[in-house]
Design an enzyme around this catalytic site. Structure first.
Site, PDB file in Angstrom:
ATOM      1  N   LYS A 260       0.853  -1.194   0.000  1.00  0.00           N
ATOM      2  CA  LYS A 260       0.000   0.000   0.000  1.00  0.00           C
ATOM      3  C   LYS A 260       0.886   1.240   0.000  1.00  0.00           C
ATOM      4  O   LYS A 260       1.658   1.467   0.924  1.00  0.00           O
ATOM      5  CB  LYS A 260      -0.904   0.009   1.233  1.00  0.00           C
ATOM      6  CG  LYS A 260      -1.704   1.302   1.409  1.00  0.00           C
ATOM      7  CD  LYS A 260      -2.428   1.333   2.761  1.00  0.00           C
ATOM      8  CE  LYS A 260      -3.060   2.698   3.027  1.00  0.00           C
ATOM      9  NZ  LYS A 260      -3.686   2.772   4.375  1.00  0.00           N
ATOM     10  N   ASP A 265      -2.519  10.742   3.160  1.00  0.00           N
ATOM     11  CA  ASP A 265      -3.915  10.381   3.379  1.00  0.00           C
ATOM     12  C   ASP A 265      -4.627  11.478   4.158  1.00  0.00           C
ATOM     13  O   ASP A 265      -4.549  11.546   5.383  1.00  0.00           O
ATOM     14  CB  ASP A 265      -4.003   9.052   4.135  1.00  0.00           C
ATOM     15  CG  ASP A 265      -5.446   8.590   4.323  1.00  0.00           C
ATOM     16  OD1 ASP A 265      -6.330   9.123   3.619  1.00  0.00           O
ATOM     17  OD2 ASP A 265      -5.681   7.706   5.160  1.00  0.00           O
ATOM     18  N   LYS A 272      -9.878  13.714   7.678  1.00  0.00           N
ATOM     19  CA  LYS A 272      -9.335  13.547   9.018  1.00  0.00           C
ATOM     20  C   LYS A 272      -9.298  14.900   9.737  1.00  0.00           C
ATOM     21  O   LYS A 272      -9.298  15.964   9.110  1.00  0.00           O
ATOM     22  CB  LYS A 272      -7.915  12.978   8.943  1.00  0.00           C
ATOM     23  CG  LYS A 272      -7.827  11.578   8.367  1.00  0.00           C
ATOM     24  CD  LYS A 272      -6.384  11.112   8.315  1.00  0.00           C
ATOM     25  CE  LYS A 272      -6.259   9.737   7.656  1.00  0.00           C
ATOM     26  NZ  LYS A 272      -6.815   8.670   8.484  1.00  0.00           N
ATOM     27  N   ASP A 283       1.601   6.713   5.383  1.00  0.00           N
ATOM     28  CA  ASP A 283       0.642   5.737   4.878  1.00  0.00           C
ATOM     29  C   ASP A 283       1.167   4.971   3.669  1.00  0.00           C
ATOM     30  O   ASP A 283       0.471   4.133   3.109  1.00  0.00           O
ATOM     31  CB  ASP A 283      -0.679   6.433   4.538  1.00  0.00           C
ATOM     32  CG  ASP A 283      -1.882   5.555   4.846  1.00  0.00           C
ATOM     33  OD1 ASP A 283      -1.709   4.533   5.531  1.00  0.00           O
ATOM     34  OD2 ASP A 283      -2.994   5.886   4.403  1.00  0.00           O
ATOM     35  N   ASP A 342     -12.113   7.471   3.845  1.00  0.00           N
ATOM     36  CA  ASP A 342     -10.893   7.285   4.636  1.00  0.00           C
ATOM     37  C   ASP A 342     -10.569   5.811   4.828  1.00  0.00           C
ATOM     38  O   ASP A 342      -9.631   5.469   5.534  1.00  0.00           O
ATOM     39  CB  ASP A 342     -11.038   7.974   6.003  1.00  0.00           C
ATOM     40  CG  ASP A 342      -9.700   8.177   6.698  1.00  0.00           C
ATOM     41  OD1 ASP A 342      -8.664   8.119   6.007  1.00  0.00           O
ATOM     42  OD2 ASP A 342      -9.682   8.382   7.931  1.00  0.00           O
ATOM     43  N   ARG A 346      -7.624  -0.360   1.566  1.00  0.00           N
ATOM     44  CA  ARG A 346      -8.162  -1.661   1.138  1.00  0.00           C
ATOM     45  C   ARG A 346      -8.600  -1.634  -0.320  1.00  0.00           C
ATOM     46  O   ARG A 346      -8.578  -2.661  -1.002  1.00  0.00           O
ATOM     47  CB  ARG A 346      -9.314  -2.056   2.063  1.00  0.00           C
ATOM     48  CG  ARG A 346     -10.517  -1.125   2.004  1.00  0.00           C
ATOM     49  CD  ARG A 346     -11.424  -1.256   3.204  1.00  0.00           C
ATOM     50  NE  ARG A 346     -10.790  -0.768   4.430  1.00  0.00           N
ATOM     51  CZ  ARG A 346     -11.369  -0.767   5.623  1.00  0.00           C
ATOM     52  NH1 ARG A 346     -12.597  -1.246   5.762  1.00  0.00           N
ATOM     53  NH2 ARG A 346     -10.732  -0.309   6.679  1.00  0.00           N
TER      54      ARG A 346
END
Length: 523
Positions: A260, A265, A272, A283, A342, A346
Site C-alpha cells: 500500500k 492520506d 481527518k 501511509d 478514509d 483496502r
C-alpha cells in the site's frame, strides 16, 4: 544520524576510545562469555581488564542497563537475557533503543554486538533503524562530511565462528533496505508524491537491471483499476500501479508482495481532523517496506519468481474526489459502495492482489499496509497484525517475526462471521464496516481477501503495520526484515535460510528456534 555510513566488518580493528568511541552491547550472559583478548584492542589503554570486569558486574538489566567505561568515549550496555514468548530472542527493540541512547558521539565510531549467530540478522536490522537518513535540518544540510559507524559482531554460543564475507554482504543489504524504507516513509509528501515514489522504484529497478511496469492515471481507469484510480484521481500527481519483477530460470513458484503506497492520506472527503492528519505521510509504509525488501532480497539471490507490486495514490480532496455513496468497479469486477473515503487502503490493495493473481499468476500473495488505526489497539505498537487463509503461514509469519525482530501476531480470520459487516443494498459490498467495534482490523483484511475470493486456492497473507511503521516521529523501516526472513528459504543466502521458518528444513529450524526461545523466555 542523517549523514551516517553504516558498515559491517568481520573485525572493526583496534583503536583507542578517544580516537574512535565504542559501544559494546549484548545480553548480559553473552557479554560475560567474551574474553578480554577479544575486546581489549578497542578499549586500551584507558580501560583495563579490571574496569571491564567491574562494569560487567555492575550491569543489572531491567530490562536494559548501561555503564560508562571511560568518560563518554566507551560504554557497555546490556539487553535482556530472557524475554517473553511473544518477543524476539534477539531483543531487537532494545538493541535499537540502546544504540540511539548510548552510542557515543563522533565522526568515526564503533559498535561491537555480542550475540549468538541466530540473533545476528535481527540485531543488524535493529541497529539500522537507529540511523535514519532523511533530515531537512539546516545544520544537516550544511554538513557534507559523512560520519562512519563500523559494526563488528562477536559471536558466542555453539557456532562461534566469525561471520563470512557473504554473511556481511547480506547484513549490509538488509540494513540498506531498512534505511531506504524508513527514508521514504519519513519524507513528506511535497518531496515524496507518486512521481517521486515512482522515481524510487525506477532507481531500484536500474540497480537490479529490472524495468518496472507502470500503469498510471487514465490508463488505470481504462483497464479497470477502479480502486487505485478512485482513491487517487483528485490529486495533482496521478495514481499508479507499478511492478518490479524478478523471474529467474528454474523458478518453481511465483510470489507477489503487494504494498500500500498512499503517499498522503487526508481521508478524502471523509476528512481527518487536525490532530489525526499529521503523520499521514507514513501511509506508504507498506510499499516502502516492499521496495526495501525487494532490493535487498534480489541482491542476495532469489530462486523463485518474485513480483513487487506498488499501489500508489494520494488520497486528496478536490472537485474530482470520490464521494461517499459513489460506487466503483474494482479490478476483480466487483462493485464497491463507498461509505467512508478514509477507508482507502483496502481499495488500492484489492486491485493490487487481484492483479497479482490474474496477471502475474502468483501462487503466494502477501500484502503489507499501514491499513487500520485499530491495528495498534489489536496487537500494539511493536507487533504487526497478520491474517491469512493458511494456518501454516500464520505460524510462519509469527516465527519469522521473532527471528527477524519485526514482530507479528495473528488476527482473527473468520469471514463467515465478519464479512457481513460490508453488506450493501446497492453494490456487492461497502468499503467500511457497519460496526466499528467488531474486529475492525480483521474486517479490513477480509475486504482485500474477498476480491481474490475466499475460496482462492493460493496462499494469501495480510500484514497490517500501521503502528510499528514508526516509533515516535521517526520511521522504523518495519517490514523489510520480516519479508526477508519469511521468504528466506528461497534465497541463495545462508543467513536468510537460517532465519526463515519455511523450506525443506522447516521442521529442524522450527525445533531449533523453539528450543532457543524456550531457553531465553521469561514465560
Amino acid at each position: 544520524m542523517a549523514n551516517v555510513v553504516l558498515e559491517f566488518k568481520v573485525s572493526a580493528g583496534d583503536s583507542e576510545p578517544q580516537s574512535r568511541p565504542v559501544l559494546i552491547i549484548g545480553q548480559h550472559t553473552n557479554l560475560q562469555q567474551v574474553s578480554w583478548s577479544q575486546i581489549k584492542g578497542k578499549l586500551q589503554p584507558v580501560v583495563s581488564k579490571e574496569i571491564w570486569q567491574a562494569a560487567l558486574s555492575a550491569l543489572n538489566p531491567n530490562p536494559t542497563d548501561s555503564c560508562p567505561l571511560y568518560l563518554n568515549y566507551a560504554t557497555v550496555a546490556a539487553i535482556p537475557s530472557r524475554v517473553s514468548r511473544h518477543n524476539s530472542p534477539s531483543s531487537a527493540h532494545f538493541v535499537s533503543r540502546l544504540v540511539r541512547s548510548c552510542l557515543p558521539g563522533g565522526n568515526n565510531r564503533c559498535i561491537v554486538m555480542v550475540c549468538e549467530r541466530s540473533d545476528v540478522f535481527a540485531s543488524c536490522c535493529a541497529m539500522a533503524r537507529a540511523f535514519p537518513i532523511f533530515s531537512r535540518r539546516s545544520a544537516s544540510s550544511r554538513r557534507t562530511e559523512k560520519k562512519h559507524v563500523t559494526v563488528e559482531f562477536v559471536i558466542v554460543g555453539q557456532d562461534a565462528n566469525p561471520l563470512e564475507a557473504a554473511e556481511l554482504e547480506c547484513l549490509s543489504n538488509a540494513a540498506d533496505g531498512v534505511r531506504l524504507s524508513a527514508r521514504i516513509v519519513d519524507t513528506p509528501c511535497n518531496e515524496m508524491n507518486t512521481d517521486h515514489f515512482l522515481d524510487e522504484i525506477r532507481a531500484v529497478g536500474n540497480e537490479l537491471g529490472i524495468t518496472p511496469v507502470i500503469i498510471r492515471g487514465e490508463e488505470l481507469k481504462q483497464k479497470g483499476f477502479g480502486g487505485i484510480y478512485g482513491v487517487g484521481k483528485a490529486a495533482e500527481h496521478p495514481p499508479a500501479l507499478a511492478v518490479l519483477s524478478h523471474t529467474p530460470q528454474g523458478a518453481t513458484q511465483t510470489i507477489a508482495w503487494v504494498g500500500k503506497g498512499i503517499v498522503y492520506d487526508t481521508g478524502g472527503l471523509s476528512i481527518k481532523g487536525k490532530t489525526t492528519m499529521p503523520g499521514m505521510k507514513r501511509d506508504c509504509g507498506g510499499a516502502a517496506a516492499v521496495l526495501g525488501a525487494f532490493k535487498a532480497t534480489i541482491k542476495q539471490g532469489f530462486k523463485d519468481n518474485l513480483h513487487a507490486v506498488f499501489c500508489l495514490a494520494e488520497n486528496s480532496v478536490g472537485p474530482a474526489a470520490t464521494r461517499p455513496d459513489d460506487i466503483h468497479i474494482l479490478y476483480s469486477g466487483k462493485s464497491v459502495e463507498i461509505n467512508n473515503t478514509d477507508a482507502e487502503g483496502r481499495l488500492v490493495l484489492a486491485d493490487g492482489v487481484v492483479y497479482a493473481s490474474k496477471d502475474l499468476a502468483a501462487d503466494i500473495i502477501l500484502d503489507m499496509a499501514t491499513l487500520t488505526g485499530a491495528q495498534g489497539i489489536s496487537t500494539g505498537k511493536h507487533h504487526a497484525a497478520v491474517m491469512t487463509n493458511s494456518e501454516q503461514w500464520e505460524a510462519a509469519v509469527v516465527r519469522a517475526g521473532r527471528s527477524s525482530g519485526d514482530l507479528a501476531h495473528p488476527l482473527v480470520y473468520c469471514p463467515e462471521l465478519h464479512f457481513s459487516e460490508f453488506t450493501s443494498a446497492m453494490a456487492d459490498m461497502k468499503n467500511s464496516v457497519a460496526d466499528r467495534e467488531n474486529a475492525q482490523s480483521s474486517c479490513a483484511g477480509l475486504f482485500i481477501a474477498s476480491h481474490l475470493g475466499f475460496d482462492w486456492p493460493g496462499v494469501w497473507v495480510h500484514v497490517d503495520i500501521a503502528a510499528p511503521v514508526h516509533a515516535g516521529e521517526r520511521a522504523t523501516g518495519f517490514g523489510v526484515a520480516l519479508l526477508m526472513a519469511l521468504f528466506g528459504q528461497a534465497s541463495d543466502d545462508s543467513m536468510l535460510n537460517q532465519v526463515s521458518p519455511l523450506g525443506a528444513t522447516t521442521n529442524a529450524s522450527e525445533d531449533h528456534m523453539e528450543r532457543d526461545c524456550k531457553r531465553r523466555r521469561l514465560v
